[in-house]
Write an enzyme that holds these catalytic residues in place. Structure first.
Site, PDB file in Angstrom:
ATOM      1  N   ASP A 103      -1.995   1.162   5.025  1.00 61.50           N
ATOM      2  CA  ASP A 103      -0.740   1.460   4.348  1.00 61.50           C
ATOM      3  C   ASP A 103      -0.425   0.282   3.431  1.00 61.50           C
ATOM      4  O   ASP A 103      -1.012  -0.795   3.565  1.00 61.50           O
ATOM      5  CB  ASP A 103       0.358   1.667   5.390  1.00 61.50           C
ATOM      6  CG  ASP A 103       1.720   1.935   4.774  1.00 61.50           C
ATOM      7  OD1 ASP A 103       1.773   2.614   3.732  1.00 61.50           O
ATOM      8  OD2 ASP A 103       2.712   1.440   5.312  1.00 61.50           O
ATOM      9  N   ASP A 105       3.300  -0.860   1.771  1.00 62.81           N
ATOM     10  CA  ASP A 105       4.543  -1.566   2.107  1.00 62.81           C
ATOM     11  C   ASP A 105       4.684  -1.806   3.603  1.00 62.81           C
ATOM     12  O   ASP A 105       4.476  -0.910   4.411  1.00 62.81           O
ATOM     13  CB  ASP A 105       5.750  -0.758   1.603  1.00 62.81           C
ATOM     14  CG  ASP A 105       5.868  -0.793   0.095  1.00 62.81           C
ATOM     15  OD1 ASP A 105       6.730  -1.505  -0.417  1.00 62.81           O
ATOM     16  OD2 ASP A 105       5.070  -0.089  -0.574  1.00 62.81           O
ATOM     17  N   ASP A 111       8.149  -4.938   2.183  1.00 64.91           N
ATOM     18  CA  ASP A 111       8.693  -3.734   1.561  1.00 64.91           C
ATOM     19  C   ASP A 111       9.131  -3.996   0.126  1.00 64.91           C
ATOM     20  O   ASP A 111       9.943  -4.881  -0.142  1.00 64.91           O
ATOM     21  CB  ASP A 111       9.880  -3.224   2.383  1.00 64.91           C
ATOM     22  CG  ASP A 111      10.376  -1.872   1.907  1.00 64.91           C
ATOM     23  OD1 ASP A 111       9.546  -1.076   1.443  1.00 64.91           O
ATOM     24  OD2 ASP A 111      11.582  -1.616   2.000  1.00 64.91           O
ATOM     25  N   ASP A 297      15.022   3.878   0.636  1.00 65.28           N
ATOM     26  CA  ASP A 297      14.938   5.135  -0.099  1.00 65.28           C
ATOM     27  C   ASP A 297      14.393   6.188   0.850  1.00 65.28           C
ATOM     28  O   ASP A 297      13.937   5.883   1.956  1.00 65.28           O
ATOM     29  CB  ASP A 297      14.052   5.000  -1.352  1.00 65.28           C
ATOM     30  CG  ASP A 297      12.656   4.491  -1.033  1.00 65.28           C
ATOM     31  OD1 ASP A 297      12.068   4.924  -0.019  1.00 65.28           O
ATOM     32  OD2 ASP A 297      12.124   3.653  -1.783  1.00 65.28           O
ATOM     33  N   LYS A 305      -0.279  11.178   5.085  1.00 69.17           N
ATOM     34  CA  LYS A 305      -1.342  10.194   5.289  1.00 69.17           C
ATOM     35  C   LYS A 305      -2.585  10.800   5.937  1.00 69.17           C
ATOM     36  O   LYS A 305      -3.698  10.341   5.706  1.00 69.17           O
ATOM     37  CB  LYS A 305      -0.819   9.035   6.151  1.00 69.17           C
ATOM     38  CG  LYS A 305       0.187   8.137   5.453  1.00 69.17           C
ATOM     39  CD  LYS A 305      -0.501   7.137   4.531  1.00 69.17           C
ATOM     40  CE  LYS A 305       0.532   6.295   3.792  1.00 69.17           C
ATOM     41  NZ  LYS A 305       1.283   5.401   4.683  1.00 69.17           N
TER      42      LYS A 305
END
Length: 340
Positions: A103, A105, A111, A297, A305
């Protein structure tokens, strides 16, 4: 007391380990619906490897003294670390890992930040590449041009290019790819390309299952998601604006002075409301999607994913799940995008 707790915890881990082994045996026979674990946990998915949970517990108990605590029971973090250790033990014992996916962030970098040249993960990723391991960065960040991904990952991309310059060896077979928007935009590392990334047209790497996703259904799903997001903005009086992309829609804080920091509760409520609305909608029954909390957000992406990792596996020639490791930070079933 600590000795008794240590023994009992180890016994519990051994029992769960045996349940997983039984489930894997049932998977191989095509009768996983009959496994004891499936009866206890109906939502349990596929296991690609056994998990050495008892040994992993002993390893973590030595470091975290879980069984020595009198008032604080085993925590979510304890269990997560035990599972992580068990997975790594299994992967390293069953032959070399062929693919590692990350992944972005909160996993490779903080982040909303970027992977700079000072990040300690860079050296580790390069060593994996030098060992022949394929690397996939599967991120929710959905950009259609290489320059945006270069901004986020320049430290790693520059380091790989420097390593190639130092050795003089350019590997023509791509060993690193970026799959953005969960499973929607693919770029592969190219030493000769601008920003060291080359866009790979979607039609050349899409899975056969993805080709069945009709564009009208995709846009219809995003329309429903946008409506749910706007309703959440109105109901909770969020200082937010809707951002619509070709394969995603989300809400972000209104730009400017005093930009709002959403609370975790507001983000989770928005995720769960939107997810429920989509699950009962007509397009939501046809098109896979992912609704998740991105820190400040909320976004809904087409695919998730699991599709991204599967795309990486097939792009690299059909790497098996038992030879793949996904590294992420969001594995909760609500408001996360790594757990599938």
């Amino acid at each position: 007391m600590a000795t008794t707790a240590h023994r009992r915890y180890a016994e519990i881990m051994h029992d769960v380990e045996e349940l997983i082994n039984d489930h894997i045996a049932q998977q191989k026979r095509g009768t996983q619906e009959r496994s004891k674990l499936k009866l206890l946990v109906p939502s349990v998915g596929v296991f690609f490897t056994p998990l050495s949970l008892e040994e992993a517990f002993l390893f973590q108990d030595e470091r975290r003294r879980i069984s020595s605590r009198r008032f604080v029971p085993p925590s979510f973090n304890d269990i997560r670390l035990i599972l992580n250790s068990a997975q790594l033990l299994s992967l390293t014992r069953n032959g070399p890992i062929e693919l590692v996916t990350f992944d972005g962030d909160v996993t490779l970098y903080d982040d909303g930040e970027s992977l700079t040249d000072q990040n300690p993960v860079i050296g580790k990723v390069i060593r994996l590449l030098q060992q022949g391991t394929r690397i996939g960065i599967v991120t929710a960040a959905g950009y259609t041009n290489a320059s945006r991904y270069y901004e986020r990952l320049h430290g790693l991309l520059d380091a790989i290019a420097d390593a190639i310059t130092d050795t003089g060896v350019v590997v023509e077979d791509p060993r690193l790819i970026i799959l953005g928007g969960e499973s929607n935009y693919l770029f592969e590392f190219d030493f000769h390309a601008q920003n060291f990334l080359r866009y790979v047209p979607r039609e050349t790497w899409m899975l056969d299952e993805m080709r069945e996703w009709l564009e009208e259904d995709i846009q219809s799903l995003l329309d429903v998601a946008e409506g749910a997001l706007r309703e959440c903005i109105n109901n909770m009086q969020l200082s937010a604006e809707v951002l619509r992309k070709d394969r995603a829609v989300g809400i972000i804080p209104v730009a400017g002075p005093g930009r709002q920091k959403f609370t975790r509760e507001q983000l989770e409520e928005t995720v769960l409301v939107t997810q429920q609305v989509l699950e009962v909608s007509r397009p939501g029954k046809k098109i896979p999607f992912c609704a998740f909390n991105g820190g400040n957000d909320v976004f809904v992406d087409i695919g998730d994913k699991s599709w991204g990792v599967l795309s990486c596996q097939r792009y690299f020639g059909g790497i098996e799940g038992s030879k793949t490791l996904h590294v992420g930070d969001q594995f909760l079933s609500a408001g996360a995008n790594d757990f599938k």
